[in-house]
Write a protein that holds these residues in place. Structure first.
Motif, PDB file in Angstrom:
ATOM      1  N   GLU A   2      50.541 -59.422  29.305  1.00 22.72           N
ATOM      2  CA  GLU A   2      50.315 -60.779  29.798  1.00 22.72           C
ATOM      3  C   GLU A   2      50.867 -61.799  28.812  1.00 22.72           C
ATOM      4  N   ILE A   3      51.373 -62.894  29.356  1.00 19.75           N
ATOM      5  CA  ILE A   3      51.958 -63.962  28.549  1.00 19.75           C
ATOM      6  C   ILE A   3      51.046 -65.177  28.601  1.00 19.75           C
ATOM      7  N   HIS A   4      50.746 -65.717  27.431  1.00 18.40           N
ATOM      8  CA  HIS A   4      49.901 -66.913  27.336  1.00 18.40           C
ATOM      9  C   HIS A   4      50.638 -67.959  26.506  1.00 18.40           C
ATOM     10  N   ARG A   5      50.755 -69.156  27.044  1.00 18.67           N
ATOM     11  CA  ARG A   5      51.469 -70.239  26.375  1.00 18.67           C
ATOM     12  C   ARG A   5      50.484 -71.308  25.914  1.00 18.67           C
ATOM     13  N   VAL A   6      50.777 -71.877  24.753  1.00 19.99           N
ATOM     14  CA  VAL A   6      49.967 -72.972  24.218  1.00 19.99           C
ATOM     15  C   VAL A   6      50.914 -74.074  23.760  1.00 19.99           C
ATOM     16  N   ALA A   7      50.728 -75.275  24.297  1.00 20.62           N
ATOM     17  CA  ALA A   7      51.540 -76.415  23.894  1.00 20.62           C
ATOM     18  C   ALA A   7      50.981 -77.022  22.612  1.00 20.62           C
ATOM     19  N   ALA A   8      51.862 -77.545  21.795  1.00 20.75           N
ATOM     20  CA  ALA A   8      51.432 -78.155  20.537  1.00 20.75           C
ATOM     21  C   ALA A   8      50.986 -79.599  20.770  1.00 20.75           C
ATOM     22  N   PRO A   9      49.914 -80.029  20.100  1.00 18.40           N
ATOM     23  CA  PRO A   9      49.531 -81.442  20.207  1.00 18.40           C
ATOM     24  C   PRO A   9      50.578 -82.325  19.539  1.00 18.40           C
ATOM     25  N   SER A  10      50.690 -83.528  20.036  1.00 20.00           N
ATOM     26  CA  SER A  10      51.652 -84.469  19.468  1.00 20.00           C
ATOM     27  C   SER A  10      51.086 -85.088  18.196  1.00 20.00           C
ATOM     28  N   VAL A  11      51.864 -85.038  17.124  1.00 18.93           N
ATOM     29  CA  VAL A  11      51.440 -85.622  15.852  1.00 18.93           C
ATOM     30  C   VAL A  11      52.578 -86.451  15.282  1.00 18.93           C
ATOM     31  N   VAL A  12      52.244 -87.338  14.369  1.00 19.26           N
ATOM     32  CA  VAL A  12      53.261 -88.072  13.624  1.00 19.26           C
ATOM     33  C   VAL A  12      53.781 -87.135  12.541  1.00 19.26           C
ATOM     34  N   VAL A  13      55.014 -86.716  12.673  1.00 15.68           N
ATOM     35  CA  VAL A  13      55.567 -85.703  11.774  1.00 15.68           C
ATOM     36  C   VAL A  13      56.080 -86.334  10.496  1.00 15.68           C
ATOM     37  N   VAL A  14      55.580 -85.807   9.369  1.00 15.00           N
ATOM     38  CA  VAL A  14      56.056 -86.206   8.048  1.00 15.00           C
ATOM     39  C   VAL A  14      56.944 -85.121   7.451  1.00 15.00           C
ATOM     40  N   PRO A  16      57.936 -77.889  18.127  1.00 18.86           N
ATOM     41  CA  PRO A  16      57.037 -78.841  18.795  1.00 18.86           C
ATOM     42  C   PRO A  16      56.630 -78.414  20.198  1.00 18.86           C
ATOM     43  N   ALA A  17      57.318 -77.408  20.759  1.00 15.62           N
ATOM     44  CA  ALA A  17      56.945 -76.928  22.101  1.00 15.62           C
ATOM     45  C   ALA A  17      55.724 -76.028  22.062  1.00 15.62           C
ATOM     46  N   GLY A  18      55.315 -75.577  20.880  1.00 16.28           N
ATOM     47  CA  GLY A  18      54.147 -74.718  20.773  1.00 16.28           C
ATOM     48  C   GLY A  18      54.526 -73.270  20.578  1.00 16.28           C
ATOM     49  N   ALA A  19      53.800 -72.367  21.222  1.00 12.48           N
ATOM     50  CA  ALA A  19      54.028 -70.941  21.020  1.00 12.48           C
ATOM     51  C   ALA A  19      53.537 -70.163  22.226  1.00 12.48           C
ATOM     52  N   VAL A  20      53.947 -68.901  22.282  1.00 12.48           N
ATOM     53  CA  VAL A  20      53.545 -68.006  23.359  1.00 12.48           C
ATOM     54  C   VAL A  20      53.184 -66.666  22.745  1.00 12.48           C
ATOM     55  N   VAL A  21      52.179 -66.001  23.292  1.00 15.40           N
ATOM     56  CA  VAL A  21      51.817 -64.661  22.836  1.00 15.40           C
ATOM     57  C   VAL A  21      51.906 -63.696  24.014  1.00 15.40           C
ATOM     58  N   LEU A  22      52.506 -62.556  23.753  1.00 16.59           N
ATOM     59  CA  LEU A  22      52.577 -61.473  24.711  1.00 16.59           C
ATOM     60  C   LEU A  22      51.650 -60.370  24.250  1.00 16.59           C
ATOM     61  N   SER A  23      50.652 -60.062  25.057  1.00 13.35           N
ATOM     62  CA  SER A  23      49.658 -59.056  24.708  1.00 13.35           C
ATOM     63  C   SER A  23      49.163 -58.384  25.976  1.00 13.35           C
TER      64      SER A  23
END
Length: 329
Positions: free
Chosen positions: A243-255, A233-240
């Motif tokens: 450089e490091i780029h982080r993206v947070a995950a949107p909040s959803v109702v998890v099923v 749920p924290a999202g993900a990060v890419v190293l390329s």
């Protein structure tokens, strides 16, 4: 092999994502089903990646084996409706199609697998030839592809050799599964030679004994040009390119979180094959992974490219999801 003369997608001329590994029929157990009923779903990690990539508009081809049985027919029907190229799928009458039970409970789920001796475990180097990568922009393999059998691992490694010889990008999802008793050294060697490596924090701890991105980079060496590290749920990060780029995950109702990592990987690779830069490819990928959690099951829960685009543009991710199925494709 299955012959399918229909156009696998509407993206004629774009690079193909070729996935090598297994497909599994999912049997779902969850509280929202009437008593006595089981849910039908579709899984297998590389197959899921291919389905999500196709949902994002990328041509995707799957190399695997299925049994000549009802689970195999159901999977094949689903993949055709998902617009996968199924020409490289072999029906093996001497082995069954693998299955798993996904028991969804409050706070999580459990998997029970029935894949021992399955048709997919009989995948071998004889299934791999120079035409596998026709039109390919990337070859995708996972740690599960390498772990289900020695012959499947050799098939994946042979495909990677052909890809490198042809200048085709090799991508690898670590997907460390202790129950399969993976060969860590083999997985690490494959990861070090891949162009893109995707792994979760749990994968990193299991294979590399660290989930710190700088240490992961040091242990994988300079082979991978991109490393995507996911963290639920924290999202993900890419190293390329350093450089490091982080993206947070949107909040959803998890099923059900089953298959969310595969959705992220499929959407990310679709973006990269379309020429999108890593940071910009990661954002819709994280959204796709999050949206997949709104509905039970793996591939049938995957959002469309339109749904991902709407959420990226600011729409609420909690709009009632439309489950993907062969009937709605």
């Amino acid at each position: 092999m299955i012959q399918d003369n229909t156009d696998p997608t509407s993206s004629e001329g774009t690079p193909v994502l070729v996935a090598v590994g297994e497909g599994l029929l999912e049997v779902g157990m969850r509280n929202d089903l009437p008593s006595g009923y089981l849910g039908r779903g579709f899984g297998g990690d590389v197959a899921n990646v291919a389905v999500m990539a196709a949902r994002m508009g990328t041509r995707a081809r799957l190399l695997t084996r299925l049994g000549a049985d009802t689970p195999g027919r159901l999977l094949l029907d689903f993949w055709r409706h998902a617009h996968l190229d199924v020409d490289r799928i072999t029906v093996d009458p001497s082995a069954p199609t693998g299955m798993y039970v996904n028991a969804v409970r409050h706070g999580g789920h459990t998997f029970d697998y029935y894949r021992s001796g399955s048709a997919a475990t009989r995948l071998s180097e004889t299934d791999v030839d120079e035409h596998l990568l026709d039109g390919a922009g990337a070859l995708h393999v996972s740690g599960i592809s390498l772990a289900i059998s020695g012959s499947a691992a050799r098939a994946a490694e042979r495909a990677a050799e052909l890809a490198r010889d042809s200048g085709v990008m090799v991508t690898f999802c670590v997907n460390h599964r202790p129950m399969l008793r993976p060969d860590t050294d083999r997985n690490l060697a494959f990861a070090r030679a891949a162009d893109i490596v995707i792994l979760s924090s749990e994968d990193a701890l299991a294979m590399l004994d660290t989930d710190r991105l700088d240490r992961i980079r040091a242990m994988l060496g300079e082979g991978p040009q991109e490393i995507v590290l996911t963290d639920g749920p924290a999202g993900a990060v890419v190293l390329s390119d350093g450089e490091i780029h982080r993206v947070a995950a949107p909040s959803v109702v998890v099923v059900d979180t089953a298959g969310a990592g595969d959705a992220l990987a499929g959407a990310y690779l679709a973006g990269r094959l379309a020429g999108t830069a890593p940071p910009d490819a990661l954002e819709p990928a994280v959204i796709a992974g999050a949206l997949s959690c709104r509905w039970p099951g793996c591939a049938r829960s995957y959002p469309s490219a339109e749904e991902v685009a709407r959420v990226r543009a600011g729409a609420s991710p909690d709009v009632e999801p439309q489950p993907f199925s062969s009937e709605s494709a």
